[in-house]
Design a protein around this motif. Structure first.
Motif, short mmCIF file in Angstrom:
data_model
loop_
_atom_site.label_atom_id
_atom_site.label_comp_id
_atom_site.label_asym_id
_atom_site.label_seq_id
_atom_site.Cartn_x
_atom_site.Cartn_y
_atom_site.Cartn_z
N ASP A 60 0.96 -1.12 0.04
CA ASP A 60 -0.17 0.10 -0.02
C ASP A 60 1.12 1.26 -0.16
O ASP A 60 1.66 1.64 0.91
N ALA A 62 0.16 4.30 0.29
CA ALA A 62 -0.52 5.31 1.33
C ALA A 62 0.24 4.97 2.68
O ALA A 62 0.46 5.81 3.63
N ALA A 76 -5.50 6.43 5.92
CA ALA A 76 -6.61 6.53 5.06
C ALA A 76 -6.68 8.08 4.45
O ALA A 76 -7.01 8.25 3.46
N GLN A 77 -6.18 8.98 5.37
CA GLN A 77 -6.21 10.36 5.07
C GLN A 77 -5.12 10.62 4.00
O GLN A 77 -5.23 11.45 3.13
N ARG A 79 -4.27 8.23 1.85
CA ARG A 79 -4.69 7.77 0.52
C ARG A 79 -5.60 8.73 -0.06
O ARG A 79 -5.53 8.79 -1.28
N GLN A 80 -6.30 9.33 0.68
CA GLN A 80 -7.17 10.32 -0.11
C GLN A 80 -6.14 11.79 -0.30
O GLN A 80 -6.65 12.19 -1.80
N GLU A 81 -5.27 11.91 0.21
CA GLU A 81 -4.50 13.10 -0.27
C GLU A 81 -3.65 12.74 -1.48
O GLU A 81 -3.32 13.66 -2.29
N LEU A 84 -5.55 8.21 -4.39
CA LEU A 84 -5.76 6.81 -4.59
C LEU A 84 -7.25 6.28 -4.45
O LEU A 84 -7.63 5.21 -4.56
N GLU A 85 -8.14 7.20 -3.63
CA GLU A 85 -9.48 7.00 -3.29
C GLU A 85 -10.42 7.09 -4.68
O GLU A 85 -11.46 6.72 -4.59
N GLN A 86 -9.67 7.84 -5.47
CA GLN A 86 -10.69 8.08 -6.87
C GLN A 86 -10.82 6.95 -7.66
O GLN A 86 -10.00 6.02 -7.69
N GLN A 91 -8.55 8.50 -12.29
CA GLN A 91 -7.01 8.49 -11.82
C GLN A 91 -6.22 8.44 -13.32
O GLN A 91 -5.18 9.41 -13.33
#
Length: 342
Positions: A60, A62, A76-77, A79-81, A84-86, A91
């Motif tokens: 991972d 992130a 998780a924060q 990953r969002q920055e 990768l959550e998109q 992407q």
């Protein structure tokens, strides 16, 4: 009547216009369009491949970017920055639009622009790759020609057999094994050259040697075979019959006929050298693109991995196109489809 029309057509430029070639029919224009189309296709394939294969790397990114001991919320924060959550399509569109605008993104780990990472490392890779291919040509072409000339007509069979065995054996040795042997012998045992790094000019020697041994053997074998074929041609026999001298015959009539094959193979090998530098740079801790991509893979640094692979792929494609252009300049028949009346 037929004679009158033919005569009038020969005198009137407008009646002959249908037989003239337009600019789009010129061999060089068609050659350029084909190569440009191939470049666009390579770019499309590289863009898709570099985007799709990188997420297959285990781990991972992130979690690596968040650092050791990061909590699940922090990961998780992160990953969002990193975006990768998109959705994957979002992407990809972001990645593609960045490439079009010459923005390869920023490193997940250092925050440095990927283009800056590439620019800082590329000169090191270019040094050993270009030096290696120059040395390969300077060594392989004379050696291949020399062996073919000395063994012509079945003479010196031991030399022919020994040449095939030695070059075949060296080429079969993996690059990482060759690099390790060079370090053990010339750096550790003899102490002639540095074992790693790029601090001094001497540091170039072992990485370049490790990169050139295999390609030199391949080109030498090809040149030896091509020289043997050319030596049996009628024009070479005629040149020998006129007693023009061995040096003049070989340099004027034999060597030029090896250029096409040698340049073609050299271009492919130079393109492959960019990929082979990954192994060599890792063995010798050489700060080029090869070591950069290895470090990026270990750190799951997606933008750096994608950027380096994309640049290496495009450089390899451009090298092959450049070789095709040189071959077409040397012999217009290499344009493909060009007629002699062009």
């Amino acid at each position: 009547m037929t004679t009158t029309i033919a005569t009038e057509a020969s005198r009137t430029p407008g009646l002959r216009a249908g037989r003239r070639r337009g600019p789009a029919q010129h061999p060089w224009v068609r050659f350029g369009l084909r190569r440009f189309g191939g470049l666009l296709l390579s770019f499309a394939v590289l863009t898709a491949v570099t985007f799709l294969i990188v997420p297959l790397i285990p781990g991972d990114p992130a979690a690596v970017a968040a650092g050791d001991g990061a909590s699940a919320a922090q990961i998780a924060q992160m990953r969002q920055e990193l975006g990768l959550e998109q959705p994957l399509i979002v992407q990809f569109l972001t990645y593609f639009s960045g490439i079009i605008t010459l923005d390869l993104g920023t490193s997940f780990i250092s925050g440095e622009e990927v283009s800056q990472v590439i620019f800082s490392r590329f000169p090191f890779t270019a040094q050993i790759a270009l030096l290696a291919i120059v040395l390969v040509l300077l060594i392989a072409v004379p050696v291949g020609m020399g062996v073919a000339i000395l063994t012509r007509g079945g003479r010196l069979p031991w030399l022919d057999h020994g040449f095939n065995v030695v070059t075949g054996f060296i080429y079969a040795v993996p690059q990482y094994v060759m690099g390790t042997l060079l370090v053990v012998v010339f750096a550790v045992t003899l102490g002639w050259f540095p074992a790693a790094g790029a601090a001094t000019f001497d540091s170039l020697v072992l990485p370049t040697a490790g990169l050139m041994f295999g390609p030199a053997c391949v080109i030498a074998r090809v040149v030896r075979r091509e020289t043997a074929v050319v030596l049996d041609k009628d024009y070479v026999r005629t040149a020998r019959g006129w007693r023009l001298g061995a040096a003049r015959t070989h340099l004027r009539y034999v060597l030029p006929n090896l250029i096409t094959t040698t340049l073609t193979l050299s271009g492919l090998i130079l393109a492959a050298q960019l990929g082979g530098a990954v192994v060599i740079e890792t063995v010798f801790a050489w700060p080029g693109l090869g070591q950069g991509i290895v470090n990026a893979i270990l750190q799951r640094d997606y933008p750096v991995i994608r950027g380096i692979i994309l640049v290496l792929g495009l450089l390899a494609t451009l090298i092959i196109i450049l070789v095709d252009v040189v071959l077409a300049v040397i012999d217009p028949r290499n344009l493909g489809g060009a007629s002699h009346d062009a």
